[in-house]
Design a protein around this motif. Structure first.
Motif, PDB file in Angstrom:
ATOM      1  N   MET A  20     -24.757 -11.622 -24.321  1.00 46.99           N
ATOM      2  CA  MET A  20     -23.974 -11.530 -23.086  1.00 46.99           C
ATOM      3  C   MET A  20     -24.901 -10.931 -22.019  1.00 46.99           C
ATOM      4  SD  MET A  20     -20.434 -10.128 -24.835  1.00 46.99           S
ATOM      5  CE  MET A  20     -19.425 -10.131 -23.374  1.00 46.99           C
ATOM      6  N   PRO A  21     -25.734 -11.769 -21.394  1.00 48.66           N
ATOM      7  CA  PRO A  21     -26.807 -11.240 -20.542  1.00 48.66           C
ATOM      8  C   PRO A  21     -26.349 -10.430 -19.333  1.00 48.66           C
ATOM      9  CG  PRO A  21     -26.707 -13.640 -20.400  1.00 48.66           C
ATOM     10  CD  PRO A  21     -25.757 -13.218 -21.479  1.00 48.66           C
ATOM     11  N   ARG A  22     -25.317 -10.848 -18.638  1.00 45.61           N
ATOM     12  CA  ARG A  22     -24.863 -10.075 -17.459  1.00 45.61           C
ATOM     13  C   ARG A  22     -24.393  -8.691 -17.878  1.00 45.61           C
ATOM     14  NH1 ARG A  22     -21.459 -14.712 -15.598  1.00 45.61           N
ATOM     15  NH2 ARG A  22     -19.899 -13.395 -16.549  1.00 45.61           N
ATOM     16  N   GLN A  23     -23.604  -8.641 -18.934  1.00 43.86           N
ATOM     17  CA  GLN A  23     -23.079  -7.365 -19.411  1.00 43.86           C
ATOM     18  C   GLN A  23     -24.209  -6.505 -19.972  1.00 43.86           C
ATOM     19  OE1 GLN A  23     -21.937 -10.414 -20.051  1.00 43.86           O
ATOM     20  NE2 GLN A  23     -19.782 -10.473 -19.473  1.00 43.86           N
ATOM     21  N   ARG A  24     -25.122  -7.145 -20.717  1.00 41.65           N
ATOM     22  CA  ARG A  24     -26.278  -6.433 -21.269  1.00 41.65           C
ATOM     23  C   ARG A  24     -27.103  -5.820 -20.152  1.00 41.65           C
ATOM     24  NH1 ARG A  24     -30.090 -10.558 -22.807  1.00 41.65           N
ATOM     25  NH2 ARG A  24     -30.534 -10.358 -20.599  1.00 41.65           N
ATOM     26  N   ASP A  25     -27.400  -6.626 -19.128  1.00 40.30           N
ATOM     27  CA  ASP A  25     -28.233  -6.147 -18.025  1.00 40.30           C
ATOM     28  C   ASP A  25     -27.550  -5.030 -17.245  1.00 40.30           C
ATOM     29  OD1 ASP A  25     -30.037  -8.043 -18.884  1.00 40.30           O
ATOM     30  OD2 ASP A  25     -29.702  -9.408 -17.187  1.00 40.30           O
ATOM     31  N   ALA A  26     -26.232  -5.127 -17.070  1.00 40.69           N
ATOM     32  CA  ALA A  26     -25.496  -4.080 -16.364  1.00 40.69           C
ATOM     33  C   ALA A  26     -25.530  -2.771 -17.158  1.00 40.69           C
ATOM     34  CB  ALA A  26     -24.061  -4.511 -16.107  1.00 40.69           C
ATOM     35  N   ALA A  27     -25.322  -2.865 -18.471  1.00 42.58           N
ATOM     36  CA  ALA A  27     -25.364  -1.667 -19.314  1.00 42.58           C
ATOM     37  C   ALA A  27     -26.766  -1.070 -19.317  1.00 42.58           C
ATOM     38  CB  ALA A  27     -24.912  -1.999 -20.735  1.00 42.58           C
ATOM     39  N   GLN A  28     -27.784  -1.921 -19.390  1.00 41.67           N
ATOM     40  CA  GLN A  28     -29.170  -1.442 -19.384  1.00 41.67           C
ATOM     41  C   GLN A  28     -29.500  -0.762 -18.063  1.00 41.67           C
ATOM     42  OE1 GLN A  28     -31.640  -1.663 -22.089  1.00 41.67           O
ATOM     43  NE2 GLN A  28     -32.235   0.000 -20.730  1.00 41.67           N
ATOM     44  N   ALA A  29     -29.063  -1.342 -16.956  1.00 45.68           N
ATOM     45  CA  ALA A  29     -29.330  -0.754 -15.638  1.00 45.68           C
ATOM     46  C   ALA A  29     -28.662   0.608 -15.505  1.00 45.68           C
ATOM     47  CB  ALA A  29     -28.850  -1.698 -14.530  1.00 45.68           C
ATOM     48  N   GLU A  30     -27.435   0.720 -15.992  1.00 45.49           N
ATOM     49  CA  GLU A  30     -26.726   2.000 -15.930  1.00 45.49           C
ATOM     50  C   GLU A  30     -27.414   3.034 -16.820  1.00 45.49           C
ATOM     51  OE1 GLU A  30     -22.171   3.726 -16.345  1.00 45.49           O
ATOM     52  OE2 GLU A  30     -22.476   1.555 -16.311  1.00 45.49           O
ATOM     53  N   LEU A  31     -27.857   2.600 -17.982  1.00 46.34           N
ATOM     54  CA  LEU A  31     -28.567   3.498 -18.897  1.00 46.34           C
ATOM     55  C   LEU A  31     -29.891   3.941 -18.284  1.00 46.34           C
ATOM     56  CD1 LEU A  31     -28.276   4.777 -21.687  1.00 46.34           C
ATOM     57  CD2 LEU A  31     -29.350   2.750 -22.645  1.00 46.34           C
ATOM     58  N   ASP A  32     -30.627   3.015 -17.669  1.00 47.62           N
ATOM     59  CA  ASP A  32     -31.888   3.352 -17.009  1.00 47.62           C
ATOM     60  C   ASP A  32     -31.656   4.361 -15.883  1.00 47.62           C
ATOM     61  OD1 ASP A  32     -33.187   1.601 -18.704  1.00 47.62           O
ATOM     62  OD2 ASP A  32     -33.373   0.000 -17.193  1.00 47.62           O
ATOM     63  N   GLN A  33     -30.595   4.153 -15.139  1.00 44.05           N
ATOM     64  CA  GLN A  33     -30.270   5.071 -14.037  1.00 44.05           C
ATOM     65  C   GLN A  33     -29.947   6.461 -14.571  1.00 44.05           C
ATOM     66  OE1 GLN A  33     -27.045   3.725 -11.600  1.00 44.05           O
ATOM     67  NE2 GLN A  33     -27.331   5.324 -10.073  1.00 44.05           N
ATOM     68  N   LEU A  34     -29.190   6.516 -15.645  1.00 43.26           N
ATOM     69  CA  LEU A  34     -28.869   7.808 -16.265  1.00 43.26           C
ATOM     70  C   LEU A  34     -30.130   8.508 -16.763  1.00 43.26           C
ATOM     71  CD1 LEU A  34     -25.754   7.692 -18.621  1.00 43.26           C
ATOM     72  CD2 LEU A  34     -26.263   9.356 -16.855  1.00 43.26           C
ATOM     73  N   ASN A  35     -31.003   7.741 -17.426  1.00 36.74           N
ATOM     74  CA  ASN A  35     -32.232   8.322 -17.966  1.00 36.74           C
ATOM     75  C   ASN A  35     -33.163   8.800 -16.862  1.00 36.74           C
ATOM     76  OD1 ASN A  35     -31.612   8.079 -20.699  1.00 36.74           O
ATOM     77  ND2 ASN A  35     -32.335   5.973 -20.784  1.00 36.74           N
ATOM     78  N   SER A  36     -33.217   8.097 -15.739  1.00 39.47           N
ATOM     79  CA  SER A  36     -34.107   8.502 -14.646  1.00 39.47           C
ATOM     80  C   SER A  36     -33.564   9.715 -13.897  1.00 39.47           C
ATOM     81  CB  SER A  36     -34.347   7.346 -13.678  1.00 39.47           C
ATOM     82  OG  SER A  36     -33.167   7.046 -12.964  1.00 39.47           O
ATOM     83  N   ALA A  37     -32.275   9.962 -14.010  1.00 39.81           N
ATOM     84  CA  ALA A  37     -31.661  11.107 -13.326  1.00 39.81           C
ATOM     85  C   ALA A  37     -31.816  12.403 -14.108  1.00 39.81           C
ATOM     86  CB  ALA A  37     -30.174  10.826 -13.078  1.00 39.81           C
ATOM     87  N   GLU A  38     -32.232  12.295 -15.368  1.00 40.79           N
ATOM     88  CA  GLU A  38     -32.378  13.482 -16.201  1.00 40.79           C
ATOM     89  C   GLU A  38     -33.640  14.241 -15.859  1.00 40.79           C
ATOM     90  OE1 GLU A  38     -32.429  12.463 -20.300  1.00 40.79           O
ATOM     91  OE2 GLU A  38     -30.272  12.166 -20.382  1.00 40.79           O
ATOM     92  N   PRO A  39     -33.566  15.553 -15.897  1.00 42.77           N
ATOM     93  CA  PRO A  39     -34.813  16.322 -15.718  1.00 42.77           C
ATOM     94  C   PRO A  39     -35.726  16.116 -16.937  1.00 42.77           C
ATOM     95  CG  PRO A  39     -32.964  17.783 -16.239  1.00 42.77           C
ATOM     96  CD  PRO A  39     -32.424  16.391 -16.102  1.00 42.77           C
ATOM     97  N   PRO A  40     -37.017  16.149 -16.738  1.00 45.49           N
ATOM     98  CA  PRO A  40     -37.931  15.950 -17.873  1.00 45.49           C
ATOM     99  C   PRO A  40     -37.718  17.031 -18.933  1.00 45.49           C
ATOM    100  CG  PRO A  40     -39.152  16.524 -15.872  1.00 45.49           C
ATOM    101  CD  PRO A  40     -37.700  16.427 -15.503  1.00 45.49           C
TER     102      PRO A  40
END
Length: 159
Positions: free
Chosen positions: A136-156
């Motif tokens: 399910m590429p659209r759903q997969r990509d949306a979940a991945q983008a949200e996960l990437d955004q969450l991971n980039s917002a975390e302090p190292p």
């Protein structure tokens, strides 16, 4: 909406409970989109009651998810959580992986509102895994983008 109201009346005359629960769900979806959350919730609850009576687990899981989403959006998180859990259980019992993926994807909003970013990430990862498995590429990509955004917002991490 007018047509769904006509459908509702026909289903009542024919005593077509399956058609009636579907009509309620469709009407509720429209009402929710119009911002009429309480009216939508009342119809989703009617749909739930009929689904329980008929043993229609697939429509039941959808009703649980829609109710949980409304409650989450209203900030009624303690009421929404058990509905996500019920949806998860029903989807797992049915083997309905796509609906389970949507459950986890929507559940992330509740975890975000609770401020539990670890639980939010876990739900996103679960959704991502299912959407990937089911191609399910659209759903997969949306979940991945949200996960990437969450991971980039975390302090190292501290070393």
């Amino acid at each position: 909406m007018e047509l769904y109201k006509k459908e509702e009346a026909i289903c009542e005359v024919l005593v077509d409970k399956d058609g009636l629960q579907r009509s309620y769900g469709n009407q509720a979806g429209i009402l929710a989109n119009w911002g009429r959350q309480e009216e939508a919730m009342a119809l989703f609850k009617k749909q739930e009651a009929i689904c329980l009576e008929l043993g229609d687990k697939d429509s039941l899981q959808a009703s649980y998810g829609n109710q949980a989403l409304i409650l989450t959006n209203q900030g009624r998180l303690n009421e929404a959580l058990p509905l996500y859990q019920k949806k998860e259980t029903v989807c797992t019992d049915l083997g309905n992986k796509s609906s389970l993926g949507y459950c986890y994807a929507q559940w992330t909003g509740l975890e975000a509102a609770r401020g539990d970013h670890e639980a939010q990430k876990r739900k996103l990862q679960q959704a991502l895994a299912l959407f990937t498995e089911l191609n399910m590429p659209r759903q997969r990509d949306a979940a991945q983008a949200e996960l990437d955004q969450l991971n980039s917002a975390e302090p190292p991490a501290k070393s």
